[in-house]
Scaffold this motif. Sequence first.
Motif, PDB file in Angstrom:
ATOM      1  N   LEU A 245      -1.731   1.845  -4.665  1.00 20.06           N
ATOM      2  CA  LEU A 245      -1.045   2.133  -3.419  1.00 20.06           C
ATOM      3  C   LEU A 245      -0.695   0.819  -2.725  1.00 20.06           C
ATOM      4  O   LEU A 245      -1.584  -0.014  -2.484  1.00 20.06           O
ATOM      5  CB  LEU A 245      -1.929   2.966  -2.478  1.00 20.06           C
ATOM      6  N   PRO A 246       0.572   0.588  -2.393  1.00 16.34           N
ATOM      7  CA  PRO A 246       0.946  -0.668  -1.726  1.00 16.34           C
ATOM      8  C   PRO A 246       0.182  -0.847  -0.416  1.00 16.34           C
ATOM      9  O   PRO A 246       0.102   0.066   0.415  1.00 16.34           O
ATOM     10  CB  PRO A 246       2.452  -0.487  -1.469  1.00 16.34           C
ATOM     11  N   GLY A 247      -0.415  -2.004  -0.238  1.00 16.15           N
ATOM     12  CA  GLY A 247      -1.173  -2.311   0.961  1.00 16.15           C
ATOM     13  C   GLY A 247      -2.602  -1.810   0.957  1.00 16.15           C
ATOM     14  O   GLY A 247      -3.339  -2.032   1.930  1.00 16.15           O
ATOM     15  N   PHE A 248      -3.029  -1.166  -0.121  1.00 20.26           N
ATOM     16  CA  PHE A 248      -4.351  -0.528  -0.145  1.00 20.26           C
ATOM     17  C   PHE A 248      -5.474  -1.526   0.094  1.00 20.26           C
ATOM     18  O   PHE A 248      -6.468  -1.210   0.769  1.00 20.26           O
ATOM     19  CB  PHE A 248      -4.546   0.178  -1.487  1.00 20.26           C
ATOM     20  N   TYR A 249      -5.355  -2.740  -0.436  1.00 22.05           N
ATOM     21  CA  TYR A 249      -6.436  -3.720  -0.325  1.00 22.05           C
ATOM     22  C   TYR A 249      -6.233  -4.715   0.814  1.00 22.05           C
ATOM     23  O   TYR A 249      -7.058  -5.619   0.989  1.00 22.05           O
ATOM     24  CB  TYR A 249      -6.584  -4.480  -1.649  1.00 22.05           C
ATOM     25  N   ASP A 250      -5.183  -4.538   1.599  1.00 21.96           N
ATOM     26  CA  ASP A 250      -4.896  -5.530   2.632  1.00 21.96           C
ATOM     27  C   ASP A 250      -6.040  -5.692   3.625  1.00 21.96           C
ATOM     28  O   ASP A 250      -6.309  -6.806   4.094  1.00 21.96           O
ATOM     29  CB  ASP A 250      -3.617  -5.146   3.393  1.00 21.96           C
TER      30      ASP A 250
END
Length: 483
Positions: A245-250
């Motif tokens: 998922l884009p941004g999941f680890y931000d």
Amino acid sequence: MPSEIHSFLNDRRDRLADELCEWLRLRSVAGVPEHVPEVIRSAHWLAGRLRDLGFPMVEIWPADGTPTVYAEWCAAPGAPTVLVYSHHDVRAVKDEQWSETAPFEPVLRDGYVYGRGSSDAKGQVLAHLWGLRAHLAATGRDAPAVNLKVLVEGEEETGSAQLAGLLDEHRPGADLIVFSDTLLWHREHPAVCLSMRGMLLAELEIHGPLRDVHSGAVSGPAPNPAVELARLISALHDDKGRVTLPGFYDAVVEPSGRTREQLAALPYSDEDWLTRSETRSICGEAGFTVLERLWARPAAEVLTVVAGDPDGPSRGAVPAVATAAISIRTVPDQTVAEVADQLRRWVATTISDGFDYELSIGEETGQEPYRTPEDHPAVAMLAAAMEDGFGAPAGRMGNAGGGPASLLARKIGAPLLFFGTGLPEDRWHDDDERVALDVLVAGAATLASFWDRLSSSRVTAEVPDYGENGTVDTGTAGVADQP
């Protein structure tokens, strides 16, 4: 005093087991309308036991057929006030898959009590009741050395949807929360749990043909939602085991050096983990140990996949619909709202043309992660009490599951400790759930010792505001000086 506590409990092991079996016979399954009467009976059963134990105030909060039991015994002026949280509802079962016993016909066999709810979490509640009995017997007191409030809800297994409203309505204040719906690492190697991951549940429904269509008539050009669902599921992780998922680890913070050292200090081997967890092999995010993946990193899992004819003979049709249930476990500083948006965007941009879909995300029952302020004096007291109870030094661990820990800390405005008597091998949510009787006894002994240790401290509820994600700005939140 530990010897008096153990003598009291060991002499009454059979009574503890009998009492647990009596409660387990009630089919208090959450979220199933026909079992509402049993959930209500379960609440009244517990209320009766609390009154018998001596609690002068016991109430049942109805909560639309999922009653919460609340009790107070506050007879220790100047001592801390502690709210104990757990739940009495249980997960649904497939009776035919149980082999040790029928799920609601509990038995004691080879040191284990088998039955739905034995470990999750009726056994944990009874560890508190018997721990309090042992505390009173060993100290000679006629009331607990701390002020106790007990809150045992009836819908944890369906997401605790009414808990926030109940807390707003009744406002049970406390200086400290003890959350008892969690696991221990090992029966011979106790550890204080310092964190709980958050949880978000979603259901993805993919639509292909307008109805189930004979595969011989349309196979090839027809959009097959089962195939598309399989493609999406496979795309949910990359080749390193990371969620895509884009941004999941931000917002995800790497485990601190201190956390990694604490987890590495726990006795662990792949062979032992695979035997106790019954998981066949080890997968997951590269670059992290198994315990770090369990307790300090987020994860995404597919819990169910349904398409076509899952039961009975196949009709040989391309299905019109394919459905998957997805569970996402979060860590500080992720939030339910942010992860829900990430999932929505990912599905919208990843699904192929030619399909429609519906994505339902349970944000209202999503649960934020929580981390206990590690330098709070009650942590060290609980570790010492666990050594009294289990006879071994207590390490540090986390909890891989989810629960309303952050909600409780935020609504009550108090720091939260985790203490449970479940083990990874107790088969929570599965067939033949069980609890080790010796672990229940050791857990009760731990609690008996903990109340005495805690009574001499000055634990305050003056902590910073807990954010939506269960984190605070300082690791010393809620610390109070001890006399």
